[in-house]
Design a protein around this motif. Structure first.
Motif, PDB file in Angstrom:
ATOM      1  N   LYS A   1       1.149  -1.336   0.020  1.00  0.00           N
ATOM      2  CA  LYS A   1      -0.424  -0.580  -0.371  1.00  0.00           C
ATOM      3  C   LYS A   1       1.089   1.621  -0.243  1.00  0.00           C
ATOM      4  CE  LYS A   1      -4.103  -2.334   3.017  1.00  0.00           C
ATOM      5  NZ  LYS A   1      -4.721  -2.394   3.852  1.00  0.00           N
ATOM      6  N   GLU A   2       1.704   1.432   0.825  1.00  0.00           N
ATOM      7  CA  GLU A   2       2.742   2.529   1.173  1.00  0.00           C
ATOM      8  C   GLU A   2       3.491   3.033  -0.223  1.00  0.00           C
ATOM      9  OE1 GLU A   2       2.457   4.704   3.352  1.00  0.00           O
ATOM     10  OE2 GLU A   2       1.050   3.598   3.911  1.00  0.00           O
ATOM     11  N   VAL A   3       3.874   1.722  -1.079  1.00  0.00           N
ATOM     12  CA  VAL A   3       4.630   1.493  -2.328  1.00  0.00           C
ATOM     13  C   VAL A   3       4.052   2.339  -3.163  1.00  0.00           C
ATOM     14  CG1 VAL A   3       5.679   0.005  -4.445  1.00  0.00           C
ATOM     15  CG2 VAL A   3       6.458  -0.394  -2.016  1.00  0.00           C
ATOM     16  N   LEU A   4       2.393   1.782  -3.548  1.00  0.00           N
ATOM     17  CA  LEU A   4       1.495   2.300  -4.293  1.00  0.00           C
ATOM     18  C   LEU A   4       1.384   3.669  -3.867  1.00  0.00           C
ATOM     19  CD1 LEU A   4      -1.711  -0.340  -4.273  1.00  0.00           C
ATOM     20  CD2 LEU A   4       0.476   0.654  -6.511  1.00  0.00           C
ATOM     21  N   LYS A   5       0.985   4.241  -3.114  1.00  0.00           N
ATOM     22  CA  LYS A   5       0.547   5.393  -1.977  1.00  0.00           C
ATOM     23  C   LYS A   5       1.985   6.611  -2.979  1.00  0.00           C
ATOM     24  CE  LYS A   5       0.822   8.991   1.883  1.00  0.00           C
ATOM     25  NZ  LYS A   5       0.607   8.364   2.610  1.00  0.00           N
ATOM     26  N   ALA A   6       3.425   5.900  -2.688  1.00  0.00           N
ATOM     27  CA  ALA A   6       4.741   6.786  -3.614  1.00  0.00           C
ATOM     28  C   ALA A   6       4.459   6.325  -4.687  1.00  0.00           C
ATOM     29  CB  ALA A   6       5.574   6.163  -3.107  1.00  0.00           C
ATOM     30  N   ALA A   7       4.208   5.646  -5.942  1.00  0.00           N
ATOM     31  CA  ALA A   7       4.122   5.287  -6.736  1.00  0.00           C
ATOM     32  C   ALA A   7       3.078   6.681  -7.648  1.00  0.00           C
ATOM     33  CB  ALA A   7       3.477   4.360  -7.378  1.00  0.00           C
ATOM     34  N   PHE A   8       1.823   7.156  -7.154  1.00  0.00           N
ATOM     35  CA  PHE A   8       0.804   8.028  -7.612  1.00  0.00           C
ATOM     36  C   PHE A   8       1.570   9.113  -6.935  1.00  0.00           C
ATOM     37  CE2 PHE A   8      -1.600   4.086  -7.811  1.00  0.00           C
ATOM     38  CZ  PHE A   8      -1.912   3.799  -9.322  1.00  0.00           C
ATOM     39  N   GLU A   9       1.510   9.532  -5.900  1.00  0.00           N
ATOM     40  CA  GLU A   9       1.770  11.030  -4.702  1.00  0.00           C
ATOM     41  C   GLU A   9       3.006  11.247  -5.109  1.00  0.00           C
ATOM     42  OE1 GLU A   9       0.713  10.687  -0.388  1.00  0.00           O
ATOM     43  OE2 GLU A   9      -1.855   9.406  -1.478  1.00  0.00           O
ATOM     44  N   ARG A  10       4.460  10.549  -4.754  1.00  0.00           N
ATOM     45  CA  ARG A  10       5.743  11.221  -4.807  1.00  0.00           C
ATOM     46  C   ARG A  10       6.443  10.864  -6.397  1.00  0.00           C
ATOM     47  NH1 ARG A  10      10.842   8.114  -2.308  1.00  0.00           N
ATOM     48  NH2 ARG A  10      12.327  10.284  -2.078  1.00  0.00           N
TER      49      ARG A  10
END
Length: 80
Positions: free
Chosen positions: A15-24
């Motif tokens: 979930k954190e990887v997805l968040k970083a992929a889309f946001e960061r």
């Protein structure tokens, strides 16, 4: 190690990887794939709501036809 399996660490990290992929990193699409026999990884992809369209599944071109790992599933999630 095996004593950490089944404790929810993999879905939380994913979930954190997805968040970083889309946001960061501002990616529009994230794709994940694994051997069809890898039920644990498939379960993680399902838990984090990646989408599997069976028409996108494939036979891994680098593996021999006799390999039980040749059939692969492909999951994805778009930013939208």
């Amino acid at each position: 190690s095996e004593n950490h399996w089944g404790k929810g660490f993999a879905p939380e990290a994913a979930k954190e990887v997805l968040k970083a992929a889309f946001e960061r990193f501002n990616l529009d699409l994230v794709i994940s794939f694994t051997a069809k026999s890898n039920k644990n990884s498939i379960r993680v992809m399902d838990k984090i709501s990646l989408f599997n369209d069976i028409k996108d599944n494939f036979l891994h071109p680098k593996l021999s036809d006799s390999s039980p790992l040749k059939p692969h599933v492909l999951y994805k999630m778009s930013k939208k």
